[in-house]
Write a protein that holds these residues in place. Structure first.
Motif, PDB file in Angstrom:
ATOM      1  N   LEU A 159     -16.884 -32.207  26.223  1.00 43.69           N
ATOM      2  CA  LEU A 159     -17.623 -32.889  26.916  1.00 43.69           C
ATOM      3  C   LEU A 159     -17.065 -32.248  28.462  1.00 43.69           C
ATOM      4  O   LEU A 159     -15.886 -31.969  28.960  1.00 43.69           O
ATOM      5  N   GLY A 160     -18.038 -31.397  29.187  1.00 44.15           N
ATOM      6  CA  GLY A 160     -17.721 -30.841  30.369  1.00 44.15           C
ATOM      7  C   GLY A 160     -17.407 -31.882  31.556  1.00 44.15           C
ATOM      8  O   GLY A 160     -17.927 -32.941  31.604  1.00 44.15           O
ATOM      9  N   ILE A 204     -10.650 -33.544  37.663  1.00 40.85           N
ATOM     10  CA  ILE A 204     -10.335 -34.884  37.479  1.00 40.85           C
ATOM     11  C   ILE A 204     -10.960 -35.520  38.686  1.00 40.85           C
ATOM     12  O   ILE A 204     -10.311 -35.000  39.995  1.00 40.85           O
ATOM     13  N   GLY A 205     -11.477 -36.568  38.608  1.00 40.08           N
ATOM     14  CA  GLY A 205     -11.811 -37.293  40.005  1.00 40.08           C
ATOM     15  C   GLY A 205     -13.080 -36.886  40.490  1.00 40.08           C
ATOM     16  O   GLY A 205     -13.906 -37.570  41.370  1.00 40.08           O
ATOM     17  N   SER A 206     -13.962 -36.103  39.824  1.00 40.78           N
ATOM     18  CA  SER A 206     -15.164 -35.527  40.144  1.00 40.78           C
ATOM     19  C   SER A 206     -16.153 -36.650  39.402  1.00 40.78           C
ATOM     20  O   SER A 206     -15.606 -37.731  38.705  1.00 40.78           O
ATOM     21  N   ALA A 207     -17.490 -36.672  40.021  1.00 35.64           N
ATOM     22  CA  ALA A 207     -18.275 -37.638  39.439  1.00 35.64           C
ATOM     23  C   ALA A 207     -18.571 -37.635  37.869  1.00 35.64           C
ATOM     24  O   ALA A 207     -18.626 -38.637  36.957  1.00 35.64           O
ATOM     25  N   VAL A 212     -13.468 -30.589  29.345  1.00 36.39           N
ATOM     26  CA  VAL A 212     -13.338 -29.218  29.618  1.00 36.39           C
ATOM     27  C   VAL A 212     -13.808 -29.186  31.181  1.00 36.39           C
ATOM     28  O   VAL A 212     -14.879 -29.562  31.407  1.00 36.39           O
ATOM     29  N   PRO A 213     -12.592 -28.950  32.027  1.00 34.21           N
ATOM     30  CA  PRO A 213     -12.972 -29.032  33.324  1.00 34.21           C
ATOM     31  C   PRO A 213     -13.376 -27.946  34.054  1.00 34.21           C
ATOM     32  O   PRO A 213     -12.786 -26.557  33.392  1.00 34.21           O
ATOM     33  N   PRO A 225     -20.955 -23.961  37.476  1.00 38.43           N
ATOM     34  CA  PRO A 225     -20.407 -23.194  36.106  1.00 38.43           C
ATOM     35  C   PRO A 225     -20.394 -24.162  34.909  1.00 38.43           C
ATOM     36  O   PRO A 225     -20.448 -23.617  33.864  1.00 38.43           O
ATOM     37  N   ALA A 226     -20.430 -25.546  34.913  1.00 43.03           N
ATOM     38  CA  ALA A 226     -20.413 -26.552  33.684  1.00 43.03           C
ATOM     39  C   ALA A 226     -21.700 -26.256  33.076  1.00 43.03           C
ATOM     40  O   ALA A 226     -21.863 -26.150  32.026  1.00 43.03           O
TER      41      ALA A 226
END
Ligand code: ASP
Length: 324
Positions: free
Chosen positions: A151-152, A156-159, A178-179, A185-186
């Motif tokens: 799961l992209g 941490i802390g992103s929407a 996967v950050p 890029p995701a």
């Protein structure tokens, strides 16, 4: 005596001219995510609209991406407070204070709040080669694959991290997260099949869904969306995840201590951008809802962010997530 008076009058006139001159050079908006993603998209559209009421002043975008928005946000907290460096960021302003044990900014005291921009629904999408075609099939597939599911997210802390966290805790499954430095890029890796799933703002997923380049499974609002390309996608709520709702907001900030008259000019430019028909049309075409309520006022904007911090604290605590 006359000479001194003449001097101080001309000094006064010069400083008044300086004060009136804002903006007299290009303004930079820092976007704490990669170029080509939802926050970048909103900031670029906003910059175009704000330029019109700032006498055509150029507004450039600086993508200071990484660490779930904290790098770019720190950059603005430490920038010169003259109105020439601004920040457009999203819900991360309220999730990072909850998630990060050490943060190099204080969301309440390091910024001037200029007003909110939009609310954006999210969509749960999958790589084009995923065998599941419906949300029910996706649930089965996740059940069988568990932590092998990639799961992209945008850090941490992103929407996308917020949505993914809520999604995993609802399903009671821990996937491999996967950050990335942003949605752009995701999504590139989702299209390439390197990751399986992503929950992200409609501002970037709409065109991919319309072009049938990704598999759409659900929208994250309680009601279906009216945007033509998205209107047939069911909500998570109607597919069994009762009351699942995540909508992401974006807003504009300046460093603390920016002069009041400059803040007033910027807030007025923001307000007229939010009424600009071109800006509204572009945002609505991407499923976003332009803010037309009291949250465009700095004090209400700040109150809203404080209430979001209070809302997310228990969510992340319950999920046991934090970052250093
Ligand atoms: N949509 C991203 C997020 O998940 C960030 C971005 O690229 O705007 O937070």
């Amino acid at each position: 005596m006359k000479k001194i008076l003449a001097f101080s009058l001309s000094a006064l006139a010069a400083s008044a001219a300086l004060a009136q001159a804002f903006p007299s050079k290009p303004i930079t908006i820092v976007v704490p995510f990669a170029a080509g993603g939802p926050t970048d998209r909103v900031a670029r559209d906003l910059a175009e609209a704000m330029q019109k009421s700032l006498n055509g002043t150029t507004i450039v975008i600086d993508n200071a991406a990484g660490a779930g928005s904290t790098i770019g946000t720190t950059k603005v907290a430490r920038a010169k407070n003259d109105g020439y460096t601004l920040l457009v960021t999203h819900v991360g302003m309220a999730t990072t204070p909850v998630l990060y044990r050490k943060l190099s900014y204080n969301y309440e005291t390091d910024f001037e709040y200029l007003g909110m921009i939009n609310d954006v629904p999210m969509t749960l999408i999958g790589r084009p080669t995923l065998e599941a075609n419906t949300f029910a099939e996706l649930r089965d597939w996740i059940g069988k694959n568990g932590n092998k599911v990639n799961l992209g997210n945008a850090g941490i802390g992103s929407a996308s991290h917020l949505c993914g966290t809520l999604f995993q805790s609802e399903l009671k499954v821990e996937m491999t997260t996967v950050p990335y430095k942003g949605t752009a890029p995701a999504i590139a890796d989702l299209l390439g099949g390197q990751i399986d799933l992503l929950c992200d703002q409609t501002t970037n997923t709409t065109a991919q869904i319309e072009g049938k380049k990704v598999k759409p499974y659900a929208v994250t609002m309680l009601k279906r969306l009216s945007t033509p390309a998205l209107k047939d996608i069911p909500t998570l709520d109607e597919q069994g995840l009762k009351n699942f709702q995540v909508s992401i907001w974006h807003a504009l900030y300046a460093p603390k201590g920016t002069p009041a008259d400059v803040l007033k000019t910027l807030n007025e430019a923001l307000k007229s951008a939010l009424k600009d028909p071109d800006f509204v049309r572009k945002q609505e075409g991407l499923g976003a809802i332009v803010i037309a309520d009291k949250r465009v006022d700095p004090a209400e904007h700040k109150k809203f962010v404080q209430s979001e911090v209070a809302r997310f604290g228990p969510v992340f605590k319950a999920a046991g997530i934090y970052a250093d």
